[in-house]
Design a protein around this motif. Sequence first.
Motif, PDB file in Angstrom:
ATOM      1  N   THR A 390       0.850  -1.193   0.000  1.00 18.84           N
ATOM      2  CA  THR A 390       0.000   0.000   0.000  1.00 18.84           C
ATOM      3  C   THR A 390       0.879   1.235   0.000  1.00 18.84           C
ATOM      4  N   ASP A 391       0.470   2.246  -0.724  1.00 21.07           N
ATOM      5  CA  ASP A 391       1.127   3.544  -0.622  1.00 21.07           C
ATOM      6  C   ASP A 391       0.374   4.353   0.431  1.00 21.07           C
ATOM      7  N   LEU A 392       0.929   4.384   1.627  1.00 25.48           N
ATOM      8  CA  LEU A 392       0.225   5.054   2.731  1.00 25.48           C
ATOM      9  C   LEU A 392       0.259   6.575   2.587  1.00 25.48           C
ATOM     10  N   ASN A 393       0.967   7.092   1.571  1.00 25.39           N
ATOM     11  CA  ASN A 393       0.930   8.537   1.320  1.00 25.39           C
ATOM     12  C   ASN A 393      -0.353   8.942   0.612  1.00 25.39           C
ATOM     13  N   LEU A 394      -1.012   7.952   0.009  1.00 26.48           N
ATOM     14  CA  LEU A 394      -2.246   8.220  -0.736  1.00 26.48           C
ATOM     15  C   LEU A 394      -3.426   7.675   0.043  1.00 26.48           C
ATOM     16  N   PRO A 395      -4.626   8.263  -0.158  1.00 31.49           N
ATOM     17  CA  PRO A 395      -5.787   7.717   0.536  1.00 31.49           C
ATOM     18  C   PRO A 395      -6.096   6.292   0.083  1.00 31.49           C
ATOM     19  N   ALA A 396      -6.790   5.556   0.923  1.00 31.35           N
ATOM     20  CA  ALA A 396      -7.230   4.206   0.557  1.00 31.35           C
ATOM     21  C   ALA A 396      -8.360   4.319  -0.448  1.00 31.35           C
ATOM     22  N   ASN A 397      -8.464   3.313  -1.322  1.00 31.60           N
ATOM     23  CA  ASN A 397      -9.658   3.213  -2.168  1.00 31.60           C
ATOM     24  C   ASN A 397     -10.756   2.518  -1.390  1.00 31.60           C
ATOM     25  N   ASN A 398     -11.930   2.469  -1.999  1.00 30.42           N
ATOM     26  CA  ASN A 398     -13.027   1.703  -1.417  1.00 30.42           C
ATOM     27  C   ASN A 398     -12.625   0.226  -1.368  1.00 30.42           C
ATOM     28  N   PRO A 399     -12.779  -0.416  -0.225  1.00 34.12           N
ATOM     29  CA  PRO A 399     -12.264  -1.776  -0.106  1.00 34.12           C
ATOM     30  C   PRO A 399     -12.824  -2.765  -1.117  1.00 34.12           C
ATOM     31  N   SER A 400     -14.091  -2.620  -1.457  1.00 34.27           N
ATOM     32  CA  SER A 400     -14.647  -3.624  -2.355  1.00 34.27           C
ATOM     33  C   SER A 400     -14.779  -3.119  -3.782  1.00 34.27           C
ATOM     34  N   GLY A 401     -14.428  -1.882  -4.009  1.00 35.48           N
ATOM     35  CA  GLY A 401     -14.548  -1.333  -5.360  1.00 35.48           C
ATOM     36  C   GLY A 401     -13.350  -1.702  -6.210  1.00 35.48           C
ATOM     37  N   THR A 402     -13.408  -1.344  -7.469  1.00 31.22           N
ATOM     38  CA  THR A 402     -12.236  -1.561  -8.301  1.00 31.22           C
ATOM     39  C   THR A 402     -11.177  -0.561  -7.867  1.00 31.22           C
ATOM     40  N   ILE A 403      -9.943  -0.960  -7.993  1.00 32.60           N
ATOM     41  CA  ILE A 403      -8.846  -0.090  -7.599  1.00 32.60           C
ATOM     42  C   ILE A 403      -8.752   1.003  -8.660  1.00 32.60           C
ATOM     43  N   SER A 404      -8.781   2.244  -8.187  1.00 26.30           N
ATOM     44  CA  SER A 404      -8.705   3.324  -9.164  1.00 26.30           C
ATOM     45  C   SER A 404      -7.647   4.331  -8.737  1.00 26.30           C
ATOM     46  N   GLY A 405      -7.343   5.252  -9.613  1.00 20.64           N
ATOM     47  CA  GLY A 405      -6.360   6.288  -9.303  1.00 20.64           C
ATOM     48  C   GLY A 405      -4.982   5.673  -9.198  1.00 20.64           C
ATOM     49  N   GLN A 406      -4.169   6.293  -8.378  1.00 13.44           N
ATOM     50  CA  GLN A 406      -2.763   5.889  -8.347  1.00 13.44           C
ATOM     51  C   GLN A 406      -2.462   4.854  -7.279  1.00 13.44           C
ATOM     52  N   GLN A 407      -3.413   4.553  -6.428  1.00 10.04           N
ATOM     53  CA  GLN A 407      -3.127   3.670  -5.294  1.00 10.04           C
ATOM     54  C   GLN A 407      -2.632   2.300  -5.762  1.00 10.04           C
ATOM     55  N   ASN A 408      -1.811   1.683  -4.954  1.00  6.76           N
ATOM     56  CA  ASN A 408      -1.275   0.349  -5.254  1.00  6.76           C
ATOM     57  C   ASN A 408      -2.420  -0.645  -5.469  1.00  6.76           C
ATOM     58  N   GLY A 409      -2.396  -1.342  -6.592  1.00  5.42           N
ATOM     59  CA  GLY A 409      -3.476  -2.279  -6.941  1.00  5.42           C
ATOM     60  C   GLY A 409      -3.507  -3.515  -6.071  1.00  5.42           C
ATOM     61  N   ARG A 410      -2.551  -3.605  -5.140  1.00  5.11           N
ATOM     62  CA  ARG A 410      -2.541  -4.749  -4.233  1.00  5.11           C
ATOM     63  C   ARG A 410      -2.903  -4.355  -2.807  1.00  5.11           C
ATOM     64  N   GLN A 411      -3.456  -3.156  -2.625  1.00  2.97           N
ATOM     65  CA  GLN A 411      -3.753  -2.711  -1.256  1.00  2.97           C
ATOM     66  C   GLN A 411      -4.773  -3.612  -0.560  1.00  2.97           C
ATOM     67  N   PHE A 412      -5.618  -4.296  -1.342  1.00  6.01           N
ATOM     68  CA  PHE A 412      -6.572  -5.246  -0.732  1.00  6.01           C
ATOM     69  C   PHE A 412      -6.300  -6.658  -1.249  1.00  6.01           C
ATOM     70  N   GLN A 413      -5.022  -6.947  -1.542  1.00 12.06           N
ATOM     71  CA  GLN A 413      -4.749  -8.255  -2.164  1.00 12.06           C
ATOM     72  C   GLN A 413      -5.149  -9.422  -1.268  1.00 12.06           C
ATOM     73  N   ALA A 414      -4.992  -9.270   0.042  1.00 10.82           N
ATOM     74  CA  ALA A 414      -5.283 -10.393   0.937  1.00 10.82           C
ATOM     75  C   ALA A 414      -5.811  -9.869   2.268  1.00 10.82           C
ATOM     76  N   TYR A 415      -6.546 -10.724   2.958  1.00 14.34           N
ATOM     77  CA  TYR A 415      -7.052 -10.358   4.287  1.00 14.34           C
ATOM     78  C   TYR A 415      -7.247 -11.631   5.102  1.00 14.34           C
ATOM     79  N   SER A 416      -7.629 -11.387   6.367  1.00 18.33           N
ATOM     80  CA  SER A 416      -7.909 -12.476   7.297  1.00 18.33           C
ATOM     81  C   SER A 416      -6.681 -13.346   7.526  1.00 18.33           C
ATOM     82  N   HIS A 417      -5.572 -12.673   7.744  1.00 16.80           N
ATOM     83  CA  HIS A 417      -4.308 -13.361   8.019  1.00 16.80           C
ATOM     84  C   HIS A 417      -4.395 -14.078   9.355  1.00 16.80           C
ATOM     85  N   TYR A 418      -3.897 -15.294   9.339  1.00 17.29           N
ATOM     86  CA  TYR A 418      -3.951 -16.125  10.531  1.00 17.29           C
ATOM     87  C   TYR A 418      -2.562 -16.723  10.734  1.00 17.29           C
ATOM     88  N   VAL A 419      -1.999 -16.501  11.931  1.00 16.92           N
ATOM     89  CA  VAL A 419      -0.619 -16.926  12.188  1.00 16.92           C
ATOM     90  C   VAL A 419      -0.625 -18.362  12.708  1.00 16.92           C
TER      91      VAL A 419
END
Length: 482
Positions: A390-419
């Motif tokens: 994620t580029d934390l210098n830029l705002p987040a996109n909508n989590p479920s929307g298509t990635i738009s603008g300049q934000q990293n296209g992998r900002q929502f690549q994965a979730y629910s990490h379990y160690v």
Amino acid sequence: PAPTPGFPLPTEHTQEAFDPASDFTSKWTRADASQIMAQSDTTVAPGQNSMSPDVTMPEIPEDFPTMNEDVWVWDTWSLTDEHANQISYKGYDVIFSLVADRHAGYNFDQRHWNARIGFFFRKTNADPAKDKWNYGGHLFVDGSSIGNTEWSGSTRLMQGNHVNVFYTATTFHDVAERNAGGGGIAPDAAIAKALGNIHANEERVWFDGFEHTKLLEPDGEMYQTKEQNPGFAFRDPFTFADPAHPGKTFMVFEGNTGGNRGEYQCTEEDLGYREGDANAESLDEVNSSGAYYQTGNVGLAVADNKDLTKWSFLPPILSANCVNDQTERPQIFIQNEDGKNKYYLYTISHQFTYAAGMRGPDGVYGFVGDGVRSDYQPVNNSGLALGSPTDLNLPANNPSGTISGQQNGRQFQAYSHYVQPNGLVQSFIDNVNGVRGGSLSPTVKINFKNGITQVDRSFGQNGLGPFGYLPTNVKVGGEGLY
Ligand code: FRU
């Protein structure tokens, strides 16, 4: 690390342990969480990853395999014992996942309203890089669970072939809402369990005989109710034994601070600034920003009987008041470090649940202390253990929307990490450059000690292990350990 000019110093946490029944709640403070931005690189080209590679999940390729053609798969956990060991049962590895029908006419983002617990199995000696997980179907008979939607939890092997499935019994009241994917009457949430049996033969694994018991509903004092906040969280039970308190079974879960939404006022402890810190915010400033709307916590409960059918609430072990609204799927991972047991609390959180003025990626966050209840030190000083690029210098996109603008296209690549044991971290794929997931991610590895975590980029291929790699480390034959 040297302090970053312009940022406050993190709060001093002692890691000291307290009686699990006492009312000390550790704070993940604004001073702590602001270390995420203090450690982020302001000079990266827009849309790159601004976080250290040590806390960034390696990039998932866009052409990831689909784990199952019939169901979307997200939050996933293994069959475990009370020490978070992952159990091979009669030669099979078994995992449990939230699943939803891929072909029922709703989309991946509507999965929450249609979630069921499914299970998968494969032979323990299978090749994780080649052999697929076999889908065993829904775990519970249709209509038998408490609530009408099954959300996350954990599964423990008990005596013989008995299993206890701890889960979130979510009840939606509004069919239209279920179909539309939200916005209607707030659901009820209870923590429940089902006691049943696991079976295995040469061909497959199956379950039967589940008896469901409702265990806990929020009390409104320590844990917020839906009447107090339609957007409350009360879910994701994870049970464990604590060697420091033999004979007891504890549960951590996701909650919110009790009280009506909007009535909470941030305190100096929530801010956690050191005395005289020139970069500290004032309490007035923070409260007038509306940061008090975000009140995530990690709850604790203790079992009152051996059958684990009766539980009592204890005060939360961690609060994120005025920092973040969601501390999801918490788990306690006990690791011996230089002869001493250290308790790592891991919990997942989102970009869009941060309070005003705070910023961090989707990912898993960690806290270390000397006991289940302790003055937890956030890992890496900030709490961030592993974030999506994620580029934390830029705002987040909508989590479920298509990635738009300049934000990293992998900002929502994965979730629910379990160690998992050995620092293996599994998660599900959500959105890789606009390609939606619903399948398990490549497992990655983090090494952690002394409150410092680091992604192991020598693991697998440039840090990416096999997809859906949830290996077992303890074998059980049904009659006992072998
Ligand atoms: C995390 C989560 C859990 C919840 C489930 C519902 O991905 O939000 O907290 O149990 O998903 O789908």
